[in-house]
Design a protein around this motif. Structure first.
Motif, PDB file in Angstrom:
ATOM      1  N   GLN A  77      51.356  52.449  26.186  1.00  0.00           N
ATOM      2  CA  GLN A  77      50.417  51.357  26.413  1.00  0.00           C
ATOM      3  C   GLN A  77      51.152  50.038  26.644  1.00  0.00           C
ATOM      4  OE1 GLN A  77      48.042  51.663  22.882  1.00  0.00           O
ATOM      5  NE2 GLN A  77      46.549  53.051  23.812  1.00  0.00           N
ATOM      6  N   GLN A  78      52.197  49.814  25.891  1.00  0.00           N
ATOM      7  CA  GLN A  78      52.968  48.585  26.057  1.00  0.00           C
ATOM      8  C   GLN A  78      53.650  48.547  27.427  1.00  0.00           C
ATOM      9  OE1 GLN A  78      55.462  47.501  22.679  1.00  0.00           O
ATOM     10  NE2 GLN A  78      54.087  48.559  21.281  1.00  0.00           N
ATOM     11  N   GLU A  79      54.168  49.696  27.855  1.00  0.00           N
ATOM     12  CA  GLU A  79      54.814  49.752  29.170  1.00  0.00           C
ATOM     13  C   GLU A  79      53.802  49.554  30.296  1.00  0.00           C
ATOM     14  OE1 GLU A  79      56.778  53.492  29.291  1.00  0.00           O
ATOM     15  OE2 GLU A  79      58.454  52.860  28.001  1.00  0.00           O
ATOM     16  N   ASN A  80      52.566  49.956  30.048  1.00  0.00           N
ATOM     17  CA  ASN A  80      51.521  49.857  31.061  1.00  0.00           C
ATOM     18  C   ASN A  80      50.915  48.457  31.142  1.00  0.00           C
ATOM     19  OD1 ASN A  80      49.641  51.077  32.995  1.00  0.00           O
ATOM     20  ND2 ASN A  80      48.081  50.767  31.421  1.00  0.00           N
ATOM     21  N   ALA A  81      51.192  47.620  30.141  1.00  0.00           N
ATOM     22  CA  ALA A  81      50.509  46.333  30.023  1.00  0.00           C
ATOM     23  C   ALA A  81      50.747  45.424  31.227  1.00  0.00           C
ATOM     24  CB  ALA A  81      50.936  45.631  28.735  1.00  0.00           C
ATOM     25  N   GLN A  82      52.002  45.260  31.637  1.00  0.00           N
ATOM     26  CA  GLN A  82      52.292  44.355  32.745  1.00  0.00           C
ATOM     27  C   GLN A  82      51.715  44.847  34.073  1.00  0.00           C
ATOM     28  OE1 GLN A  82      56.506  43.584  32.670  1.00  0.00           O
ATOM     29  NE2 GLN A  82      56.406  42.408  30.766  1.00  0.00           N
ATOM     30  N   PRO A  83      51.901  46.137  34.437  1.00  0.00           N
ATOM     31  CA  PRO A  83      51.256  46.622  35.665  1.00  0.00           C
ATOM     32  C   PRO A  83      49.739  46.499  35.611  1.00  0.00           C
ATOM     33  CG  PRO A  83      52.936  48.171  34.939  1.00  0.00           C
ATOM     34  CD  PRO A  83      52.782  47.159  33.839  1.00  0.00           C
ATOM     35  N   LEU A  84      49.148  46.751  34.440  1.00  0.00           N
ATOM     36  CA  LEU A  84      47.698  46.634  34.293  1.00  0.00           C
ATOM     37  C   LEU A  84      47.250  45.208  34.574  1.00  0.00           C
ATOM     38  CD1 LEU A  84      44.877  47.580  33.361  1.00  0.00           C
ATOM     39  CD2 LEU A  84      45.595  47.080  31.007  1.00  0.00           C
ATOM     40  N   CYS A  85      47.928  44.255  33.956  1.00  0.00           N
ATOM     41  CA  CYS A  85      47.531  42.855  34.129  1.00  0.00           C
ATOM     42  C   CYS A  85      47.796  42.359  35.548  1.00  0.00           C
ATOM     43  CB  CYS A  85      48.248  41.981  33.111  1.00  0.00           C
ATOM     44  SG  CYS A  85      47.561  42.164  31.443  1.00  0.00           S
ATOM     45  N   ARG A  86      48.844  42.844  36.165  1.00  0.00           N
ATOM     46  CA  ARG A  86      49.082  42.462  37.555  1.00  0.00           C
ATOM     47  C   ARG A  86      47.957  42.987  38.443  1.00  0.00           C
ATOM     48  NH1 ARG A  86      54.770  42.436  40.903  1.00  0.00           N
ATOM     49  NH2 ARG A  86      53.905  41.822  42.912  1.00  0.00           N
ATOM     50  N   SER A  87      47.549  44.238  38.213  1.00  0.00           N
ATOM     51  CA  SER A  87      46.463  44.819  38.994  1.00  0.00           C
ATOM     52  C   SER A  87      45.163  44.037  38.788  1.00  0.00           C
ATOM     53  CB  SER A  87      46.259  46.282  38.598  1.00  0.00           C
ATOM     54  OG  SER A  87      45.125  46.831  39.232  1.00  0.00           O
ATOM     55  N   ILE A  88      44.866  43.676  37.529  1.00  0.00           N
ATOM     56  CA  ILE A  88      43.652  42.919  37.226  1.00  0.00           C
ATOM     57  C   ILE A  88      43.671  41.560  37.918  1.00  0.00           C
ATOM     58  CG2 ILE A  88      42.510  41.666  35.343  1.00  0.00           C
ATOM     59  CD1 ILE A  88      43.142  44.119  33.565  1.00  0.00           C
ATOM     60  N   ALA A  89      44.822  40.885  37.855  1.00  0.00           N
ATOM     61  CA  ALA A  89      44.924  39.568  38.482  1.00  0.00           C
ATOM     62  C   ALA A  89      44.846  39.667  40.004  1.00  0.00           C
ATOM     63  CB  ALA A  89      46.223  38.894  38.055  1.00  0.00           C
ATOM     64  N   GLU A  90      45.456  40.703  40.571  1.00  0.00           N
ATOM     65  CA  GLU A  90      45.384  40.890  42.025  1.00  0.00           C
ATOM     66  C   GLU A  90      43.945  41.122  42.478  1.00  0.00           C
ATOM     67  OE1 GLU A  90      49.865  42.727  42.904  1.00  0.00           O
ATOM     68  OE2 GLU A  90      48.169  44.076  42.504  1.00  0.00           O
ATOM     69  N   GLN A  91      43.218  41.942  41.715  1.00  0.00           N
ATOM     70  CA  GLN A  91      41.812  42.160  42.040  1.00  0.00           C
ATOM     71  C   GLN A  91      41.015  40.864  41.903  1.00  0.00           C
ATOM     72  OE1 GLN A  91      39.799  45.785  40.498  1.00  0.00           O
ATOM     73  NE2 GLN A  91      41.784  46.296  39.594  1.00  0.00           N
ATOM     74  N   SER A  92      41.363  40.057  40.906  1.00  0.00           N
ATOM     75  CA  SER A  92      40.628  38.813  40.653  1.00  0.00           C
ATOM     76  C   SER A  92      40.825  37.803  41.770  1.00  0.00           C
ATOM     77  CB  SER A  92      41.069  38.213  39.314  1.00  0.00           C
ATOM     78  OG  SER A  92      40.723  39.059  38.237  1.00  0.00           O
ATOM     79  N   VAL A  93      42.075  37.644  42.230  1.00  0.00           N
ATOM     80  CA  VAL A  93      42.299  36.657  43.302  1.00  0.00           C
ATOM     81  C   VAL A  93      41.762  37.170  44.629  1.00  0.00           C
ATOM     82  CG1 VAL A  93      44.303  35.638  42.151  1.00  0.00           C
ATOM     83  CG2 VAL A  93      44.658  37.491  43.795  1.00  0.00           C
ATOM     84  N   SER A  94      41.702  38.496  44.768  1.00  0.00           N
ATOM     85  CA  SER A  94      41.103  39.055  45.974  1.00  0.00           C
ATOM     86  C   SER A  94      39.602  38.773  46.007  1.00  0.00           C
ATOM     87  CB  SER A  94      41.354  40.568  46.029  1.00  0.00           C
ATOM     88  OG  SER A  94      40.736  41.141  47.166  1.00  0.00           O
ATOM     89  N   ALA A  95      38.965  38.872  44.834  1.00  0.00           N
ATOM     90  CA  ALA A  95      37.528  38.615  44.746  1.00  0.00           C
ATOM     91  C   ALA A  95      37.212  37.126  44.777  1.00  0.00           C
ATOM     92  CB  ALA A  95      36.968  39.231  43.464  1.00  0.00           C
ATOM     93  N   SER A  96      38.105  36.303  44.186  1.00  0.00           N
ATOM     94  CA  SER A  96      37.885  34.848  44.108  1.00  0.00           C
ATOM     95  C   SER A  96      39.192  34.126  44.434  1.00  0.00           C
ATOM     96  CB  SER A  96      37.402  34.441  42.708  1.00  0.00           C
ATOM     97  OG  SER A  96      36.187  35.071  42.391  1.00  0.00           O
ATOM     98  N   PRO A  97      39.492  33.936  45.716  1.00  0.00           N
ATOM     99  CA  PRO A  97      40.767  33.307  46.108  1.00  0.00           C
ATOM    100  C   PRO A  97      40.934  31.870  45.611  1.00  0.00           C
ATOM    101  CG  PRO A  97      39.747  34.436  47.970  1.00  0.00           C
ATOM    102  CD  PRO A  97      38.727  34.403  46.882  1.00  0.00           C
ATOM    103  N   ALA A  98      39.840  31.238  45.185  1.00  0.00           N
ATOM    104  CA  ALA A  98      39.930  29.862  44.689  1.00  0.00           C
ATOM    105  C   ALA A  98      40.029  29.795  43.166  1.00  0.00           C
ATOM    106  CB  ALA A  98      38.722  29.053  45.164  1.00  0.00           C
ATOM    107  N   ASP A  99      40.231  30.938  42.509  1.00  0.00           N
ATOM    108  CA  ASP A  99      40.319  30.969  41.045  1.00  0.00           C
ATOM    109  C   ASP A  99      41.750  30.649  40.616  1.00  0.00           C
ATOM    110  OD1 ASP A  99      40.273  31.468  38.332  1.00  0.00           O
ATOM    111  OD2 ASP A  99      39.117  33.322  38.490  1.00  0.00           O
TER     112      ASP A  99
END
Length: 212
Positions: A77-99
């Motif tokens: 889980q700890q090893e997965n944390a950074q890739p998980l958060c990068r994926s979440i942030a990438e999805q977020s900026v894709s959905a809201s580029p002004a965030d």
């Protein structure tokens, strides 16, 4: 009837996504549960508020000093944390580029993974989309100061702009603390502060004294 049923189904899906966001968005002890999510399978809520709940989790996880709750997570889980958060942030900026906040979390994840070039672009995007919010300026400032090896000329320009915005704000103590603890930062800070009105300069000196 078919249209009505479809609308109800979509509404139900959206509700469950938002409810899931509220679940992962509360409490330190839920971090291991959050980290057990898969970066490949994570689908974010539709609302900005829902996505922010995930991003706030990532802000905790991506701290330079890992939160205490990490001790309850497995090694996987700890090893997965950074890739998980990068994926979440990438999805977020894709959905809201002004965030601006989402860009900041993406930059943090990219830096933690050693992807400095991508992180610089995300930091710039965060500054462009949220230049006047002092809480974001403070977070960007601290991120840049935590990664001096990643500071190029364009990132230094962002950090200088954030410094100039923070000094007269109620978060000027963030700059004062860095001034006291980081001798390499002082000359640059003095140049920026000297361009401020005299009253702001006096206030900054007072903030420095409080840090000593």
């Amino acid at each position: 009837m078919a249209v009505s049923l479809g609308t109800v189904a979509l509404g139900s899906m959206a509700f469950h996504k938002e409810a899931g966001a509220n679940t992962v968005g509360s409490g330190f002890t839920g971090l291991p549960q959050f980290m057990s999510m898969s970066a490949e399978e994570t689908v974010l809520p539709l609302s900005i508020q829902g996505r922010r709940a995930f991003l706030r989790r990532c802000e905790l996880i991506l701290q330079e000093t890992a939160p205490l709750a990490f001790r309850f997570a497995t090694e996987e889980q700890q090893e997965n944390a950074q890739p998980l958060c990068r994926s979440i942030a990438e999805q977020s900026v894709s959905a809201s580029p002004a965030d601006s906040y989402a860009w900041l979390i993406l930059a943090t994840a990219q830096l933690r993974q050693g992807d400095q070039e991508a992180a610089e672009t995300s930091i710039v995007r965060s500054a462009l989309t949220g230049p006047n919010e002092s809480w974001l300026a403070a977070a960007r400032f601290e991120l840049v100061q935590s990664a001096p090896d990643a500071v190029s000329d364009r990132i230094r320009a962002v950090a200088d702009a954030d410094t100039a915005a923070l000094v007269p704000s109620n978060r000027g103590w963030v700059v004062a603390r860095e001034y006291v603890t980081n001798p390499a930062f002082r000359e640059r800070a003095e140049t920026i502060v000297e361009a401020q009105p005299e009253a702001v300069q006096r206030r900054f000196l007072s903030l420095i004294r409080r840090q000593l």
